[in-house]
Design a protein around this motif. Structure first.
Motif, PDB file in Angstrom:
ATOM      1  N   ASP A  84       0.813  -1.217   0.000  1.00  0.00           N
ATOM      2  CA  ASP A  84       0.000   0.000   0.000  1.00  0.00           C
ATOM      3  C   ASP A  84       0.847   1.268   0.000  1.00  0.00           C
ATOM      4  N   GLY A  85       1.996   1.246   0.654  1.00  0.00           N
ATOM      5  CA  GLY A  85       2.826   2.439   0.728  1.00  0.00           C
ATOM      6  C   GLY A  85       3.769   2.624  -0.444  1.00  0.00           C
ATOM      7  N   ASP A  86       3.819   1.665  -1.361  1.00  0.00           N
ATOM      8  CA  ASP A  86       4.728   1.757  -2.505  1.00  0.00           C
ATOM      9  C   ASP A  86       4.086   2.592  -3.611  1.00  0.00           C
ATOM     10  N   LEU A  87       4.710   3.713  -3.923  1.00  0.00           N
ATOM     11  CA  LEU A  87       4.137   4.608  -4.923  1.00  0.00           C
ATOM     12  C   LEU A  87       4.523   4.234  -6.354  1.00  0.00           C
ATOM     13  N   ALA A  88       5.699   3.663  -6.552  1.00  0.00           N
ATOM     14  CA  ALA A  88       6.158   3.357  -7.911  1.00  0.00           C
ATOM     15  C   ALA A  88       5.197   2.413  -8.659  1.00  0.00           C
TER      16      ALA A  88
END
Length: 184
Positions: A84-88
């Motif tokens: 969930d916290g991975d933006l890429a």
């Protein structure tokens, strides 16, 4: 040359022997030792984990690889699903109109200061990217914007910067990160 896991290895005549192989349980202590050297010198990871061994192992459910120079552990890379916290993965999937689950995150990359200049960064990134593609996933990653050496490596390898974003890492901690995708 390739190793038993399909990774990169090579020996130059009268030169050092380089090898990238799949991570094994017995590598944990050496990986933590090298990670501590990198943290002291370069500040990676920005937030030192309470339990660095499990942080390395749990953060790479799709695979982990280590680099060796003349039989001495010299670096590490891992591959994971985007959380969930991975933006890429979200940036890449939005740009290509595919689900974010079609991306895999290359991470936990580090090379010992004494082993730099032997091409391990490129070998490790390449090994994780090959595994992602083997699984039908597109490799992506993010890097703290202040880590200019890592960003330069990814750009030399043809990775495309998707965006630069601010990311929340804690209740009062924000980081500026560059998000990259591997070349098509």
């Amino acid at each position: 040359m390739t190793d038993e896991d399909g990774g990169e290895s090579g020996m130059q005549r009268d030169g050092p022997r380089r090898r990238v192989r799949r991570w094994a349980d017995g590598d944990t202590a050496d990986c933590v030792r090298v990670l501590a050297e990198v943290h002291r010198g370069d500040g990676y990871p920005v937030n030192w984990p309470d339990r660095p061994g499990p942080w390395l192992a749990a953060g790479c459910p799709l695979g982990s690889w280590v680099a060796e120079l003349d039989g001495r552990l010299a670096g590490h890379v891992g591959l994971s699903d985007g959380g969930d916290g991975d933006l890429a993965p979200a940036l890449w999937s939005a740009r290509h109109g595919v689900p974010r689950e079609a991306a895999a995150v290359v991470g936990r990359l580090f090379v010992a200061p004494w082993a730099r200049g032997h091409g391990f960064g490129a070998l490790l990134v390449g090994r994780a990217a090959r595994e992602a593609r083997h699984r039908g996933l597109h490799p992506v990653l993010d890097v703290v914007a202040s880590d200019t050496a890592a960003a330069a490596l990814y750009e030399r390898l043809g990775w495309q910067r998707l965006d630069t974003v601010r990311q929340r890492w804690g209740p009062e901690q924000w980081a500026t990160v560059h998000c990259y995708a591997a070349p098509a």
